[in-house]
Scaffold this motif. Structure first.
Motif, mmCIF file in Angstrom:
data_model
loop_
_atom_site.group_PDB
_atom_site.id
_atom_site.type_symbol
_atom_site.label_atom_id
_atom_site.label_comp_id
_atom_site.label_asym_id
_atom_site.label_seq_id
_atom_site.Cartn_x
_atom_site.Cartn_y
_atom_site.Cartn_z
ATOM 1 N N ARG A 184 0.867 -1.173 0.000
ATOM 2 C CA ARG A 184 0.000 0.000 0.000
ATOM 3 C C ARG A 184 0.905 1.225 0.000
ATOM 4 N NH1 ARG A 184 -4.774 -1.152 3.691
ATOM 5 N NH2 ARG A 184 -3.120 -1.369 5.202
ATOM 6 N N ILE A 185 0.663 2.166 -0.916
ATOM 7 C CA ILE A 185 1.545 3.318 -1.091
ATOM 8 C C ILE A 185 0.757 4.600 -0.855
ATOM 9 C CG2 ILE A 185 3.040 4.576 -2.695
ATOM 10 C CD1 ILE A 185 2.252 0.957 -3.380
ATOM 11 N N SER A 186 1.282 5.475 0.000
ATOM 12 C CA SER A 186 0.653 6.763 0.305
ATOM 13 C C SER A 186 1.624 7.890 -0.002
ATOM 14 C CB SER A 186 0.240 6.844 1.783
ATOM 15 O OG SER A 186 -0.638 5.789 2.127
ATOM 16 N N ALA A 187 1.098 8.970 -0.560
ATOM 17 C CA ALA A 187 1.923 10.144 -0.828
ATOM 18 C C ALA A 187 2.170 10.914 0.466
ATOM 19 C CB ALA A 187 1.233 11.050 -1.847
ATOM 20 N N LEU A 188 3.406 11.380 0.652
ATOM 21 C CA LEU A 188 3.794 12.180 1.807
ATOM 22 C C LEU A 188 4.284 13.548 1.327
ATOM 23 C CD1 LEU A 188 5.835 9.506 3.811
ATOM 24 C CD2 LEU A 188 3.496 10.273 4.264
ATOM 25 N N PRO A 189 4.403 14.527 2.232
ATOM 26 C CA PRO A 189 4.964 15.827 1.834
ATOM 27 C C PRO A 189 6.349 15.648 1.212
ATOM 28 C CG PRO A 189 3.972 15.977 4.005
ATOM 29 C CD PRO A 189 3.967 14.519 3.639
ATOM 30 N N SER A 190 6.626 16.417 0.175
ATOM 31 C CA SER A 190 7.893 16.277 -0.542
ATOM 32 C C SER A 190 9.072 16.715 0.322
ATOM 33 C CB SER A 190 7.864 17.103 -1.830
ATOM 34 O OG SER A 190 7.711 18.473 -1.535
ATOM 35 N N ARG A 200 11.887 16.473 -3.967
ATOM 36 C CA ARG A 200 11.635 15.101 -4.401
ATOM 37 C C ARG A 200 10.443 14.520 -3.655
ATOM 38 N NH1 ARG A 200 16.341 10.399 -4.372
ATOM 39 N NH2 ARG A 200 15.071 8.651 -5.164
ATOM 40 N N ALA A 201 9.563 13.885 -4.391
ATOM 41 C CA ALA A 201 8.369 13.293 -3.783
ATOM 42 C C ALA A 201 8.756 12.210 -2.780
ATOM 43 C CB ALA A 201 7.472 12.715 -4.868
ATOM 44 N N ARG A 202 7.880 11.984 -1.804
ATOM 45 C CA ARG A 202 8.109 10.944 -0.810
ATOM 46 C C ARG A 202 6.869 10.071 -0.690
ATOM 47 N NH1 ARG A 202 10.122 13.033 4.781
ATOM 48 N NH2 ARG A 202 8.349 14.428 4.550
ATOM 49 N N TRP A 203 7.092 8.812 -0.346
ATOM 50 C CA TRP A 203 5.998 7.858 -0.201
ATOM 51 C C TRP A 203 6.129 7.095 1.114
ATOM 52 C CZ3 TRP A 203 7.741 5.521 -5.445
ATOM 53 C CH2 TRP A 203 7.333 6.347 -6.503
ATOM 54 N N ALA A 222 10.849 9.138 -3.431
ATOM 55 C CA ALA A 222 10.306 8.461 -4.602
ATOM 56 C C ALA A 222 11.376 8.086 -5.619
ATOM 57 C CB ALA A 222 9.254 9.354 -5.264
ATOM 58 N N CYS A 223 11.005 7.198 -6.533
ATOM 59 C CA CYS A 223 11.930 6.700 -7.549
ATOM 60 C C CYS A 223 12.513 7.836 -8.387
ATOM 61 C CB CYS A 223 11.207 5.730 -8.481
ATOM 62 S SG CYS A 223 10.563 4.254 -7.683
ATOM 63 N N ALA A 230 15.243 6.052 -2.200
ATOM 64 C CA ALA A 230 16.151 6.262 -1.071
ATOM 65 C C ALA A 230 15.315 6.292 0.196
ATOM 66 C CB ALA A 230 16.926 7.565 -1.230
ATOM 67 N N LEU A 231 15.823 5.698 1.245
ATOM 68 C CA LEU A 231 15.105 5.673 2.518
ATOM 69 C C LEU A 231 15.205 7.033 3.187
ATOM 70 C CD1 LEU A 231 13.619 3.370 4.076
ATOM 71 C CD2 LEU A 231 15.642 3.240 5.520
#
Length: 251
Positions: A184-190, A200-203, A222-223, A230-231
């Motif tokens: 399950r993937i959720s968008a987070l603040p960049s 860069r986007a974060r998930w 994000a990719c 990257a973690l």
């Protein structure tokens, strides 16, 4: 523990090991992030197997994040990618930003989900592809088992993106399937920048099921154009964002 319970536990352990070895029969596709790969049997996503991905919430933003995450996975395979859809609403430049170049993707637009599942299975049986992606709202145990077996025979990576048109369809994601992993993937603040702009986007990645393994949460950047993530470095912030994502998803 009684003798009976001990023998039962040993039998379950043997079954898990057998299933894990079978899933790794065609090798694995590692993420290149030790914290994630360590949670996956063999150190990566099993090739020749079915994997499921869905948005963390019911909104378009999380749905898009799950599609981009899947595209990033496919980008790290070798060969052409077949992407099966019922509605053609993918944005190729966004897929290219996560590593999946337009020249590698062939799109198949099916009339309905039954036709899509047939195309999905046929492409897996054909072999010779880097991955086959199918966007479906519902995925029964029977259908998922057929897809997994087709992937297992050819060694092709099968990636199912769960997309829903209405709220009632989202409940189907909780039903059991034959998928080796379920995400399950959720968008987070960049990522914050030192200057005005969008970083860069974060998930938030939630590994909610993995055969022969345990579930886990990961906050990642994000990719990139190579399909690599990257973690995120801050454990406290990862925990806070995981809590917010769960609240948004209503669980």
């Amino acid at each position: 523990m009684s003798t009976h319970d001990q023998r039962l536990a040993e039998l379950r352990d043997r079954v898990r090991k057998i299933e894990g070895a079978k899933a790794r029969g065609h090798g694995v596709l590692p993420f290149g992030i030790s914290e994630i790969d360590a949670r996956l049997p063999g150190g990566g996503l099993a090739l020749g197997a079915l994997h499921e991905f869905a948005g963390g919430g019911n909104g378009a933003v999380d749905g898009a994040a799950s599609a981009l995450f899947t595209a990033g996975v496919a980008a790290r395979t070798k060969g052409m990618i077949l992407w099966c859809v019922v509605r053609q609403d993918l944005f190729a430049p966004a897929l290219a930003q996560v590593g999946l170049k337009p020249g590698r993707v062939v799109y198949v637009e099916a009339g309905n989900e039954q036709e899509l599942l047939a195309c999905f299975e046929d492409a897996l049986n054909h072999g010779g592809l880097g991955a086959v992606i199918g966007e479906v709202a519902k995925l029964s145990m029977t259908a998922s088992r057929r897809l997994h077996l087709a992937a297992e025979r050819s060694g092709t990576l099968a990636l199912a993106i769960r997309r829903w048109r209405r709220q009632t369809e989202a409940a189907d994601f909780g039903q059991p399937t034959a998928s080796v992993t379920r995400w399950r993937i959720s968008a987070l603040p960049s990522v914050a920048l030192p200057v005005p702009g969008v970083g860069r986007a974060r998930w938030l990645l939630e590994l909610i099921r993995v055969r022969s393994g345990e579930s886990a949460d990961f906050e990642v950047e994000a990719c990139d154009r190579e399909g690599l993530m990257a973690l995120s470095p801050d454990p406290a912030q990862r925990a806070a964002n995981a809590h917010l994502a769960r609240r948004k998803a209503g669980y």
